[in-house]
Design a protein around this motif. Structure first.
Motif, PDB file in Angstrom:
ATOM      1  N   LEU A 150      -9.432  13.200 -12.401  1.00 40.43           N
ATOM      2  CA  LEU A 150     -10.340  13.098 -11.261  1.00 40.43           C
ATOM      3  C   LEU A 150      -9.862  13.941 -10.076  1.00 40.43           C
ATOM      4  CD1 LEU A 150     -12.855  11.834 -10.052  1.00 40.43           C
ATOM      5  CD2 LEU A 150     -11.490   9.819  -9.443  1.00 40.43           C
ATOM      6  N   GLN A 151      -8.548  13.941  -9.816  1.00 39.23           N
ATOM      7  CA  GLN A 151      -8.023  14.711  -8.682  1.00 39.23           C
ATOM      8  C   GLN A 151      -8.348  16.194  -8.823  1.00 39.23           C
ATOM      9  OE1 GLN A 151      -3.799  13.707  -8.368  1.00 39.23           O
ATOM     10  NE2 GLN A 151      -4.308  11.802  -9.396  1.00 39.23           N
ATOM     11  N   THR A 152      -8.178  16.707 -10.039  1.00 39.42           N
ATOM     12  CA  THR A 152      -8.453  18.126 -10.279  1.00 39.42           C
ATOM     13  C   THR A 152      -9.929  18.449 -10.052  1.00 39.42           C
ATOM     14  OG1 THR A 152      -6.684  18.166 -11.929  1.00 39.42           O
ATOM     15  CG2 THR A 152      -8.250  19.989 -11.960  1.00 39.42           C
ATOM     16  N   LYS A 153     -10.814  17.548 -10.506  1.00 39.85           N
ATOM     17  CA  LYS A 153     -12.249  17.772 -10.331  1.00 39.85           C
ATOM     18  C   LYS A 153     -12.633  17.771  -8.848  1.00 39.85           C
ATOM     19  CE  LYS A 153     -13.319  15.385 -14.681  1.00 39.85           C
ATOM     20  NZ  LYS A 153     -13.929  14.168 -15.261  1.00 39.85           N
ATOM     21  N   LEU A 154     -12.124  16.789  -8.116  1.00 40.33           N
ATOM     22  CA  LEU A 154     -12.454  16.708  -6.691  1.00 40.33           C
ATOM     23  C   LEU A 154     -11.900  17.909  -5.937  1.00 40.33           C
ATOM     24  CD1 LEU A 154     -11.854  12.898  -5.983  1.00 40.33           C
ATOM     25  CD2 LEU A 154     -14.024  14.075  -6.353  1.00 40.33           C
ATOM     26  N   GLU A 155     -10.711  18.352  -6.312  1.00 39.00           N
ATOM     27  CA  GLU A 155     -10.117  19.520  -5.655  1.00 39.00           C
ATOM     28  C   GLU A 155     -10.940  20.771  -5.930  1.00 39.00           C
ATOM     29  OE1 GLU A 155      -7.572  21.890  -3.510  1.00 39.00           O
ATOM     30  OE2 GLU A 155      -7.544  19.710  -3.640  1.00 39.00           O
ATOM     31  N   ARG A 156     -11.436  20.899  -7.128  1.00 43.38           N
ATOM     32  CA  ARG A 156     -12.180  22.102  -7.510  1.00 43.38           C
ATOM     33  C   ARG A 156     -13.554  22.156  -6.838  1.00 43.38           C
ATOM     34  NH1 ARG A 156     -12.984  22.201 -13.631  1.00 43.38           N
ATOM     35  NH2 ARG A 156     -10.706  22.407 -13.522  1.00 43.38           N
ATOM     36  N   TYR A 157     -14.259  21.044  -6.799  1.00 39.76           N
ATOM     37  CA  TYR A 157     -15.640  21.053  -6.310  1.00 39.76           C
ATOM     38  C   TYR A 157     -15.780  20.609  -4.849  1.00 39.76           C
ATOM     39  CZ  TYR A 157     -16.907  21.610 -11.217  1.00 39.76           C
ATOM     40  OH  TYR A 157     -17.021  22.086 -12.502  1.00 39.76           O
ATOM     41  N   LEU A 158     -14.806  19.870  -4.350  1.00 41.98           N
ATOM     42  CA  LEU A 158     -14.894  19.342  -2.978  1.00 41.98           C
ATOM     43  C   LEU A 158     -13.614  19.634  -2.209  1.00 41.98           C
ATOM     44  CD1 LEU A 158     -16.356  15.831  -3.920  1.00 41.98           C
ATOM     45  CD2 LEU A 158     -17.653  17.801  -3.117  1.00 41.98           C
ATOM     46  N   ILE A 200       0.859  -1.191   0.000  1.00 38.09           N
ATOM     47  CA  ILE A 200       0.000   0.000   0.000  1.00 38.09           C
ATOM     48  C   ILE A 200       0.890   1.234   0.000  1.00 38.09           C
ATOM     49  CG2 ILE A 200      -1.698   1.357   1.293  1.00 38.09           C
ATOM     50  CD1 ILE A 200      -2.769  -1.227   2.462  1.00 38.09           C
ATOM     51  N   ILE A 201       0.597   2.162  -0.895  1.00 40.44           N
ATOM     52  CA  ILE A 201       1.269   3.466  -0.900  1.00 40.44           C
ATOM     53  C   ILE A 201       0.239   4.504  -0.479  1.00 40.44           C
ATOM     54  CG2 ILE A 201       2.510   5.191  -2.261  1.00 40.44           C
ATOM     55  CD1 ILE A 201       3.331   2.959  -4.175  1.00 40.44           C
ATOM     56  N   MET A 202       0.540   5.233   0.590  1.00 39.88           N
ATOM     57  CA  MET A 202      -0.353   6.296   1.061  1.00 39.88           C
ATOM     58  C   MET A 202       0.300   7.632   0.754  1.00 39.88           C
ATOM     59  SD  MET A 202      -1.806   4.919   4.719  1.00 39.88           S
ATOM     60  CE  MET A 202      -2.518   6.547   4.979  1.00 39.88           C
ATOM     61  N   SER A 203      -0.223   8.315  -0.230  1.00 39.53           N
ATOM     62  CA  SER A 203       0.363   9.570  -0.685  1.00 39.53           C
ATOM     63  C   SER A 203      -0.506  10.748  -0.268  1.00 39.53           C
ATOM     64  CB  SER A 203       0.512   9.548  -2.212  1.00 39.53           C
ATOM     65  OG  SER A 203       0.892  10.809  -2.702  1.00 39.53           O
ATOM     66  N   GLY A 204       0.145  11.876  -0.040  1.00 41.78           N
ATOM     67  CA  GLY A 204      -0.604  13.097   0.218  1.00 41.78           C
ATOM     68  C   GLY A 204      -1.248  13.611  -1.058  1.00 41.78           C
ATOM     69  N   TRP A 205      -2.205  14.502  -0.884  1.00 38.77           N
ATOM     70  CA  TRP A 205      -2.914  15.058  -2.037  1.00 38.77           C
ATOM     71  C   TRP A 205      -1.979  15.983  -2.820  1.00 38.77           C
ATOM     72  CZ3 TRP A 205      -7.566  13.246  -3.326  1.00 38.77           C
ATOM     73  CH2 TRP A 205      -8.296  13.904  -4.329  1.00 38.77           C
ATOM     74  N   PRO A 206      -1.962  15.849  -4.149  1.00 36.26           N
ATOM     75  CA  PRO A 206      -1.048  16.687  -4.939  1.00 36.26           C
ATOM     76  C   PRO A 206      -1.443  18.154  -4.902  1.00 36.26           C
ATOM     77  CG  PRO A 206      -2.561  15.500  -6.375  1.00 36.26           C
ATOM     78  CD  PRO A 206      -2.783  14.966  -4.990  1.00 36.26           C
ATOM     79  N   ARG A 207      -0.433  19.001  -5.040  1.00 33.71           N
ATOM     80  CA  ARG A 207      -0.708  20.431  -5.113  1.00 33.71           C
ATOM     81  C   ARG A 207      -1.363  20.760  -6.444  1.00 33.71           C
ATOM     82  NH1 ARG A 207       4.754  23.181  -2.485  1.00 33.71           N
ATOM     83  NH2 ARG A 207       4.541  22.216  -0.421  1.00 33.71           N
ATOM     84  N   LYS A 208      -1.908  21.958  -6.529  1.00 31.55           N
ATOM     85  CA  LYS A 208      -2.627  22.350  -7.743  1.00 31.55           C
ATOM     86  C   LYS A 208      -1.708  22.256  -8.964  1.00 31.55           C
ATOM     87  CE  LYS A 208      -6.004  25.330  -5.478  1.00 31.55           C
ATOM     88  NZ  LYS A 208      -6.595  26.683  -5.390  1.00 31.55           N
ATOM     89  N   THR A 209      -2.267  21.712 -10.025  1.00 30.81           N
ATOM     90  CA  THR A 209      -1.486  21.468 -11.236  1.00 30.81           C
ATOM     91  C   THR A 209      -1.126  22.775 -11.932  1.00 30.81           C
ATOM     92  OG1 THR A 209      -2.669  19.396 -11.507  1.00 30.81           O
ATOM     93  CG2 THR A 209      -1.466  20.212 -13.414  1.00 30.81           C
ATOM     94  N   THR A 210       0.151  22.908 -12.281  1.00 31.43           N
ATOM     95  CA  THR A 210       0.615  24.081 -13.028  1.00 31.43           C
ATOM     96  C   THR A 210       0.754  23.715 -14.501  1.00 31.43           C
ATOM     97  OG1 THR A 210       2.937  23.517 -12.724  1.00 31.43           O
ATOM     98  CG2 THR A 210       1.907  24.840 -11.001  1.00 31.43           C
ATOM     99  N   PHE A 211       1.008  24.735 -15.317  1.00 29.75           N
ATOM    100  CA  PHE A 211       1.178  24.499 -16.752  1.00 29.75           C
ATOM    101  C   PHE A 211       2.379  23.583 -17.010  1.00 29.75           C
ATOM    102  CE2 PHE A 211       3.252  25.623 -20.758  1.00 29.75           C
ATOM    103  CZ  PHE A 211       2.225  25.335 -21.664  1.00 29.75           C
ATOM    104  N   LEU A 212       3.447  23.769 -16.202  1.00 32.21           N
ATOM    105  CA  LEU A 212       4.643  22.952 -16.369  1.00 32.21           C
ATOM    106  C   LEU A 212       4.360  21.498 -16.013  1.00 32.21           C
ATOM    107  CD1 LEU A 212       7.672  23.009 -17.089  1.00 32.21           C
ATOM    108  CD2 LEU A 212       8.154  23.399 -14.659  1.00 32.21           C
ATOM    109  N   ASN A 213       3.540  21.283 -14.958  1.00 32.79           N
ATOM    110  CA  ASN A 213       3.161  19.916 -14.592  1.00 32.79           C
ATOM    111  C   ASN A 213       2.412  19.235 -15.736  1.00 32.79           C
ATOM    112  OD1 ASN A 213       2.495  21.016 -11.250  1.00 32.79           O
ATOM    113  ND2 ASN A 213       4.295  19.929 -11.968  1.00 32.79           N
ATOM    114  N   LYS A 214       1.481  19.968 -16.336  1.00 36.45           N
ATOM    115  CA  LYS A 214       0.687  19.401 -17.421  1.00 36.45           C
ATOM    116  C   LYS A 214       1.570  19.049 -18.611  1.00 36.45           C
ATOM    117  CE  LYS A 214      -3.599  21.827 -16.233  1.00 36.45           C
ATOM    118  NZ  LYS A 214      -4.584  22.839 -16.664  1.00 36.45           N
ATOM    119  N   PHE A 215       2.575  19.869 -18.854  1.00 36.48           N
ATOM    120  CA  PHE A 215       3.425  19.674 -20.024  1.00 36.48           C
ATOM    121  C   PHE A 215       4.386  18.495 -19.819  1.00 36.48           C
ATOM    122  CE2 PHE A 215       7.314  20.636 -22.444  1.00 36.48           C
ATOM    123  CZ  PHE A 215       6.780  20.649 -23.736  1.00 36.48           C
TER     124      PHE A 215
END
Length: 691
Positions: free
Chosen positions: A655-663, A509-524
């Protein structure tokens, strides 16, 4: 000069001892040595404390007297026993078995009363008021042997749950009888008495079950990192509840037990706070109480004549036999094993706290004479000895022959191995608390904390700093007695460092913290969390903890169709069940009928007591629908899937981005179950930075 020194020493050791330091030293030596010495001859430690109290008490060698300090610690120990009993009660099990608790409470109340009344009135020749009060004393019991079931790890057995639940019912009923008899003897038994008693108990219940949990949640949330303050706050609640119960017209022990029930959901059994509570009580306060019980016993009353022996023998016989009949009847009605029936008898047969309260009040009021008082003291000693032996024998038998609630034994092929990558040190304690709750209690592997340091010119210095910061939290983890292993490693990329370490250590099992908000560089260049998802086949728990884990009221579980077909199904479901058990929280599961059948089958096979409520599946991509089903204190567990998984849906992309934005304000755990078949390819490198 020498004579003055000798005289000073003699005065210090004059019996009974007066020096507070010396008195406390003697008590501590007894607490240390009594279990060790008597353990050699297979005598339960509880009896050692009681016998030690007899020997050193005013009726023994008069080493110590029952002064205000001893009475204070004794009272704390008694309240501690009742508080821990309420705190460790499995509320999910109790809700399911509440009618059994009511039935046992009725049996263990009415049988001793019906047997004791004719014995006291016809055989011993007591008056009606004396007979009723003495017979009601038989119905009470004190959980003197409860530390035994805790030590043997059977405190969550169903037999313990109904016994503890029945304790509060029978003791409350008996203490109300005491209040009625005292009111009758004082001539104040009128409608005003009943109105006052009912209203005060109602007000007490409202304060304890409505206001105290809300105040505790607020306190735990505002002072999340102040763990010492949490312990002091809990103790304050216990003694405040005991005082309120006294004001309401019942014994303080009822208040302490109710405090345990009120805080039950907010103090998980595996938490560091629970460990502090149990350690302090079992190491100091509870032994102090048991020693003080022994200090009351006066064996010389047996030499005063046949009357004392007859009264003591009759009272002890009725007390033990009536409790035995109640336990046997309960076991027969509910088809319990012999060991469970014996455990019920052991826990419910000891008379101490409430018994003493009734007898002493009756004695001071002139309703009970000295022969009954002396007989009751012998009864206390005899029942405590019988209860200790019976409970220990039953607990050993249950532990050896029955598998208790163990939902965590899920992955028999490979031992559980939890890896917690740390990027945000501010959230480390919260992640560690969650990892401790989810860890198998019998797991030999420690929880591994991982910090990945970037491979650059400052790598060596950063490696030392990272290890130093992680090492500083080892003592925090030690409070929960959870094994912790600290790992620091160097890698060019944080995500690839996690993937490599997970393989090296065999993480399940890997238990990771929630990622920080995605930047343009992350997406690229590629998001770090996405890299871990794609680069491993492990069970991955991505956690966003917005508040202390213990303050959540419900678990909302969202399962996609075919989630039961994934290899990691039993792992994540067992962890949800374990979390529900620790938090005493119901699970609201949204899934289709096929998944519901698989979940129900899993619960039945493992005999899991977690309370599941099922509802129809809805569109998991509809964030508004998810939001409408959530409350502020809910914990959302969203079961997603990797692209190669059978239960994968297009909705899981981003999914992470959606959950972060709405919840964003909701505590949530995003689960990616282990996949059946996985081929390791070249791991894509994510952007350089923290996880």
């Amino acid at each position: 000069m020498s004579n003055s020194v000798v005289n000073h020493l003699l005065s210090e050791f004059q019996l009974p001892l007066k020096s507070p330091v010396l008195v406390f030293s003697v008590i501590l030596f007894i607490i240390l040595l009594a279990p060790l010495i008597l353990g050699k001859i297979k005598v339960p430690g509880i009896i050692g404390f009681i016998v030690s109290g007899i020997v050193i008490g005013p009726n023994g060698f008069n080493v110590l007297e029952k002064n205000s300090a001893v009475n204070l610690f004794s009272t704390i120990g008694l309240l501690y026993i009742m508080f821990i009993a309420g705190l460790e009660l499995d509320m999910n099990e109790f809700r399911k078995k509440k009618y059994k608790s009511f039935a046992f409470g009725f049996f263990t109340f009415i049988i001793p009363l019906m047997l004791g009344l004719p014995v006291c009135y016809y055989l011993l020749g007591f008056s009606w008021s004396t007979s009723i009060l003495t017979a009601s004393m038989f119905a009470t019991h004190t959980l003197v042997a409860y530390p035994v079931v805790t030590r043997y790890g059977v405190s969550r057995n169903e037999a313990v749950a109904i016994t503890v639940g029945g304790t509060i019912l029978t003791d409350t009923a008996v203490l109300i009888i005491l209040a009625v008899i005292m009111g009758s003897s004082e001539g104040s038994l009128n409608y005003q008495f009943w109105i006052q008693l009912v209203l005060s108990l109602a007000l007490f219940s409202v304060i304890m079950f409505l206001f105290i949990p809300k105040i505790t949640k607020w306190f735990f949330t505002r002072l999340e990192s102040e763990k010492t303050s949490h312990y002091i706050f809990v103790l304050s609640v216990v003694f405040f509840a005991a005082f309120l119960a006294q004001l309401a017209g019942v014994e303080p022990i009822i208040g302490a037990f109710v405090a345990g029930l009120a805080l039950n959901r907010l103090i998980p059994s595996s938490s560091s706070l629970m460990n502090r509570i149990e350690f302090t009580g079992n190491a100091l306060f509870i032994p102090f109480f048991l020693i003080s019980v022994g200090m009351i016993v006066d064996l010389r009353v047996l030499l005063e004549g046949p009357e004392a022996l007859i009264v003591a023998g009759a009272l002890t016989t009725v007390a033990i036999s009536s409790k035995w009949l109640a336990s046997v009847l309960t076991g027969a009605v509910f088809k319990y094993t012999k060991a469970q029936s014996l455990l019920i008898f052991g826990l419910s047969s000891a008379h101490a706290a409430a018994t003493l309260a009734i007898i002493l009040v009756g004695y001071n009021a002139g309703i009970i004479d000295k022969s009954i008082l002396n007989g009751t003291i012998i009864l206390i000693l005899a029942t405590c000895i019988v209860a200790s032996f019976a409970t220990e024998h039953a607990a050993k038998k249950i532990m050896a022959t029955e598998e208790e609630y163990l939902p965590e034994n899920t992955d028999l092929e490979e031992p559980e191995n939890i890896l917690v990558p740390i990027a945000n040190f501010d959230k480390l304690e919260a992640m560690l608390d969650l990892a401790v709750l989810l860890k198998e209690k019998g797991s030999a592997n420690p929880i591994r904390l991982l910090s990945v340091v970037h491979n650059n010119e400052d790598a060596e210095n950063n490696l030392r700093l990272a290890r130093k910061r992680l090492d500083g939290l080892l003592h925090y983890a030690a409070a929960a007695e959870a094994g912790i292993d600290v790992i620091t490693t160097i890698d060019y990329n944080a995500a690839s460092g996690v993937i490599r370490t997970a393989r090296e250590k065999g993480a399940t099992i890997i238990m990771s913290g929630w990622p920080r908000k995605t930047t343009f560089l992350n997406k690229f260049m590629g998001d770090k969390t996405e890299t871990i998802i794609e680069g491993t086949d492990k069970n991955l728990f991505i956690c966003h903890l917005t508040r202390p884990i213990a303050v959540h009221d419900r678990i909302v579980l969202l399962c996609p169709p075919l989630s039961e077909s994934e290899a990691g199904f039993s792992v994540w479901l067992s962890k949800v069940c374990l979390l529900a058990k620790e938090l005493s929280a119901p699970v609201y599961c949204y899934c289709n009928l096929k998944t519901q059948a698989a979940v129900t089958s899993f619960l039945d096979e493992r005999k899991i007591t977690a309370h599941f409520n099922f509802a129809d599946q809805f569109d998991l991509e509809d964030t508004d629908a998810i939001k409408s089903r959530l409350k502020p204190d809910d914990l959302l567990v969203f079961v997603a899937a990797r692209k190669e998984s059978q239960s994968y849906q297009k909705a899981f992309d981003g999914l992470q981005t959606k959950l972060e934005r709405y919840l964003g304000s909701v505590t949530k755990i995003l689960v990616y179950p282990k996949v059946s078949v996985y081929s390791y390819e070249d791991t894509p490198l994510g952007s350089i930075g923290e996880l």
